[in-house]
Every structure is written in structure tokens, then in C-alpha cells.
Scaffold this active site. Structure first.
Site, PDB file in Angstrom:
ATOM      1  N   GLY A 105      -4.509  -9.987 -14.581  1.00 57.51           N
ATOM      2  CA  GLY A 105      -5.461  -9.534 -14.179  1.00 57.51           C
ATOM      3  C   GLY A 105      -6.599  -9.606 -14.860  1.00 57.51           C
ATOM      4  O   GLY A 105      -6.832 -10.668 -15.724  1.00 57.51           O
ATOM      5  N   ASN A 106      -7.707  -8.783 -15.058  1.00 59.85           N
ATOM      6  CA  ASN A 106      -8.818  -9.012 -15.670  1.00 59.85           C
ATOM      7  C   ASN A 106      -9.350  -7.384 -16.214  1.00 59.85           C
ATOM      8  O   ASN A 106      -8.736  -6.434 -15.956  1.00 59.85           O
ATOM      9  CB  ASN A 106      -9.953  -9.752 -14.900  1.00 59.85           C
ATOM     10  CG  ASN A 106     -10.332  -9.049 -13.691  1.00 59.85           C
ATOM     11  OD1 ASN A 106     -10.734  -7.768 -13.528  1.00 59.85           O
ATOM     12  ND2 ASN A 106      -9.996  -9.750 -12.387  1.00 59.85           N
ATOM     13  N   ARG A 107     -10.335  -7.442 -16.988  1.00 54.95           N
ATOM     14  CA  ARG A 107     -10.925  -6.178 -17.500  1.00 54.95           C
ATOM     15  C   ARG A 107     -11.678  -5.309 -16.663  1.00 54.95           C
ATOM     16  O   ARG A 107     -12.348  -4.345 -17.268  1.00 54.95           O
ATOM     17  CB  ARG A 107     -11.348  -6.495 -18.794  1.00 54.95           C
ATOM     18  CG  ARG A 107     -10.316  -7.238 -19.807  1.00 54.95           C
ATOM     19  CD  ARG A 107     -11.279  -7.403 -21.385  1.00 54.95           C
ATOM     20  NE  ARG A 107     -10.610  -8.324 -21.953  1.00 54.95           N
ATOM     21  CZ  ARG A 107      -9.704  -7.733 -22.891  1.00 54.95           C
ATOM     22  NH1 ARG A 107      -9.369  -6.424 -22.963  1.00 54.95           N
ATOM     23  NH2 ARG A 107      -8.915  -8.517 -23.923  1.00 54.95           N
ATOM     24  N   SER A 108     -12.044  -5.853 -15.743  1.00 57.19           N
ATOM     25  CA  SER A 108     -13.058  -4.983 -14.525  1.00 57.19           C
ATOM     26  C   SER A 108     -12.559  -3.561 -14.585  1.00 57.19           C
ATOM     27  O   SER A 108     -11.280  -3.274 -13.872  1.00 57.19           O
ATOM     28  CB  SER A 108     -13.114  -5.464 -13.143  1.00 57.19           C
ATOM     29  OG  SER A 108     -13.941  -4.855 -12.583  1.00 57.19           O
ATOM     30  N   ALA A 149     -13.567  -7.846  -9.106  1.00 58.52           N
ATOM     31  CA  ALA A 149     -13.139  -8.886  -9.806  1.00 58.52           C
ATOM     32  C   ALA A 149     -11.849  -9.140  -9.448  1.00 58.52           C
ATOM     33  O   ALA A 149     -10.650  -8.695  -9.831  1.00 58.52           O
ATOM     34  CB  ALA A 149     -13.261  -8.584 -11.371  1.00 58.52           C
TER      35      ALA A 149
END
Length: 400
Positions: free
Chosen positions: A208-211, A276
Site C-alpha cells: 500500500g502507501n502512506r495516504s 492514492a
């Protein structure tokens, strides 16, 4: 939210939620409003008038018979001065007084004399809220032209969960703004995506990502405040739901996001792709937790690209105003300009996520707006709610 030059009278009554009203008053002032606070004697048992006097830089009005300013009658002067009256927290006692025209202290007397719009923000025990007398009084107040917010369902002062909790400040602020209209996105169907997608590797791990989703949620709340009918598609069920949404839909993966956006795209006027999207996903999903082997060894993970949802929407749009986001760590404008052209969006919001005080996870942001036929515009570092409103104000101008 912009409340510049608005005169708001805040009437504080005696409930445990009084301490939360200080944050509301601060938010109103921060949005540009001039605020005057009046309190019942019961309210002063919970929080002293000095708290509100310090925030507003005005004496707090409590005494119906105070003659400090003999050139005017204080409760009538306040009633005539205000553009909006906010009663927060509104107790069952004051609600009963207002519904029956009883005026026996400064607050109830000033409200009886007020012809400006009046917003009631109730907070009380669940059993008091559902008491037939309270509900009967609320029905009468609505018939008399008061706007009544619904209390939240949550943990109450009595130690259990129920209906009657004081609404979140953001929800009250949104309702206050709506009282002043006109709403620049009234009649517009707005779809907002928020958060970061997650692509599972096994039942306990994902890519995933940090959004954090905060920017998307701020956009959704701002759109509601400006009168739009808003559908929020979110990967963040832990975040408080913005007040006034038409619908919220939770998704997890890029494929789920793509399917959900596609299902509502045709009916949308404005689409804000603030989510994101994870650009890659595992080639295969393992149905059990992958265990470490007894001896250290490297693990090979094959990745495939996820769908380019923004590019897909850019190709499919007919009447929709499409807004994309570009989170970059280097060459911000160059990369953003490339994305603007390639994705065929109408507005691209570019932000540098390499700085700790803005972007992913932060409460503030600083962005650059790019459009196909205009010079880039920079919005200075500010709360994400402010940035969201500024973005949608530009959209409203373009739609007009």
C-alpha cells in the site's frame, strides 16, 4: 470555510459538552466570524465565562439585568446584532423553554427576540433525547423555523453508548456555513475518493502507501458545505464520516476502487480522485499467512501493475470535471505536468510528500494547481480543510 464578516451569537447552556464549545468558538473565529458568547448560569458551572471571553476578546453575557452599557438593552442588542444564533450545547431544558416561548434569563430572552436564523445543537442523555416531551418540543421548534442538528451516537458522560452526544466541530461548522448560502456547488453531484488502496499478499500483509485519507475527507466535507450531493469512496473506515454525505462506500483494493468509481461515474458532475492508488499488486495471493523459514532466505515477490483508474476516467469522461492528485517526492512540477497531459484531467493537484509538515498523514498541505490552459497556481501551506475549500472554489468558478 469562509465566515468573514459574519456575526454569530453562540448561546451556551448547562451540559457537560460545554467544554467542546470552546473549540467550536475558536473554529468560527478562525474562519473569520465575529463571535459573541452568552451563557446560562448553569453553563458557567461547567466552564467559566473567562474561557470564552479570552477566545472572543469580548465580555460574556450572562445577566439579564446587567446595566453596564445603559445606551442599549443588552439582550435586544445581541439579538439585532447577530446574523446567526447557535445554541450549543442545547439542553432539553432550553429546548423546552424555546418551544413554549419562555424567557426567564438572558439566553432565552435574547433568543426570543432574535429574528436571524437559529441553529440548535442538542447534547443530552439518550433517554432525555427520546423523551416524548423533548421530541414534541423539537417538532415545534422546527415548525417555528429553527434548524435542529441531530446529536451523534457515541460514548456519553454517563458511561455508556447512546444517542445524544455533541456533534463533531467539523459537522457543526459545515452546518453553520450552510446557513449563510448561497452554496456554490448546489445541484452538483460530486464523487470523491480518499485514502490509499491496499493489495493483499496474504491474509495479514499487503502492499500500500502512506495516504491517510485526510485530504480526500476534507474535500468531501468542503463539497457538502458548498451544497453538493457527495458520494465518498474511502479506504479509511477508521476516519470520522464527514457530515451531510449522500453516501459513503468503503473499498480496499485498486480493483474495488475502479469498479465502484465506474458505477457512479456517469451520474457525476465533478470527480475528485484524491485516493492514492497502489501502483503494484502481488501476482498471486496466498490464502494462508506466509511463514518464515527456519533458515534465513530471500523471498521473491512478483508484482503486476494495478489499473490506471485516473487515465481510464480521463478517456471515458463526457461532461465530468475530473480532478487528479499527484503526490511527488522530486521534480514536482515536471512530473505533475506530464501527468496532467497523460491522464487528460481538467485540474491536477500536485503536492510534495517528502516534507514532514504536509501531505501524507499531516493535517496541513501546500499544493500547486495545474490546468491544461493556465499557469500553475500555488496554494500556501494551510489546514487541509482550507486547501480543500480553495480547490473547490476554483472548480466552482470554472463550472460557472
Amino acid at each position: 470555510m469562509d465566515l468573514t464578516n459574519k456575526r454569530i451569537a453562540v448561546y451556551v447552556t448547562g451540559g457537560i459538552a460545554v467544554y467542546k464549545v470552546a473549540n467550536l468558538v475558536r473554529g468560527l473565529i478562525k474562519a473569520g466570524a465575529e463571535v459573541q458568547v452568552a451563557m446560562t448560569q448553569a453553563a458557567t458551572e461547567f466552564v467559566t465565562p473567562l474561557t470564552f471571553a479570552t477566545l472572543t476578546r469580548k465580555p460574556v453575557l450572562t445577566d439579564l439585568f446587567n446595566q453596564d452599557q445603559p445606551d442599549h438593552v443588552a439582550h435586544i442588542h445581541l439579538a439585532d446584532w447577530s446574523n446567526l444564533a447557535v445554541i450549543a450545547p442545547a439542553t432539553a431544558n432550553l429546548i423546552g423553554k424555546l418551544a413554549n416561548g419562555i424567557a426567564d434569563d438572558f439566553v432565552s430572552t435574547a433568543l426570543l427576540a432574535t429574528i436571524a436564523p437559529k441553529l440548535i445543537v442538542p447534547a443530552m442523555n439518550e433517554h432525555m433525547w427520546f423523551n416524548p416531551a423533548t421530541q414534541r418540543n423539537l417538532t415545534q421548534l422546527k415548525a417555528d423555523g429553527y434548524t435542529v442538528m441531530e446529536p451523534d451516537n457515541g460514548f456519553l458522560a454517563e458511561g455508556y453508548t447512546g444517542v445524544g452526544r455533541f456533534p463533531e466541530t467539523t459537522a457543526i461548522m459545515a452546518e453553520v456555513v450552510q446557513q449563510f448560502g448561497p452554496q456554490r456547488l448546489s445541484g452538483q453531484n460530486v464523487v470523491v475518493t480518499a485514502g490509499g488502496t491496499q493489495e493483499p499478499i496474504d491474509p495479514v500483509r499487503y502492499i500500500g502507501n502512506r495516504s491517510s485519507g485526510k485530504m480526500g475527507y476534507a474535500v468531501a466535507q468542503a463539497a457538502v458545505t458548498m451544497g453538493a450531493k457527495v458520494i465518498l469512496i474511502s479506504t479509511r473506515p477508521e476516519l470520522p464520516v464527514p457530515a451531510g454525505l449522500h453516501k459513503i462506500i468503503y473499498v480496499e483494493t485498486a480493483a474495488q476502487l475502479q469498479g465502484t468509481v465506474s458505477s457512479v461515474f456517469e451520474g457525476a458532475d465533478v470527480v475528485v480522485m484524491a485516493a492514492a492508488v497502489a501502483d503494484f499488486k502481488p501476482d498471486q495471493y496466498v490464502t494462508h499467512k506466509i511463514k518464515k523459514k527456519p533458515h534465513p532466505t530471500d523471498m521473491q515477490l512478483t508484482l503486476n501493475q494495478t489499473p490506471d483508474i485516473l487515465a481510464m476516467l480521463g478517456q471515458q469522461k463526457t461532461h465530468q470535471f475530473l480532478i487528479g492528485f499527484a503526490a511527488e517526492t522530486e521534480d514536482l512540477l515536471q512530473n505533475a505536468q506530464t501527468k496532467l497531459t497523460a491522464k487528460k484531467v481538467d485540474l491536477l493537484v500536485a503536492n510534495d510528500v517528502s516534507q514532514a509538515d504536509r501531505g501524507f498523514g499531516a493535517d496541513q498541505n501546500a499544493v500547486t494547481l495545474l490546468r491544461p490552459t493556465a499557469a500553475p497556481e500555488t496554494l500556501a501551506l494551510a489546514d487541509k480543510s482550507v486547501i480543500a475549500t480553495q480547490i473547490l472554489e476554483r472548480v466552482a468558478n470554472l463550472l460557472a
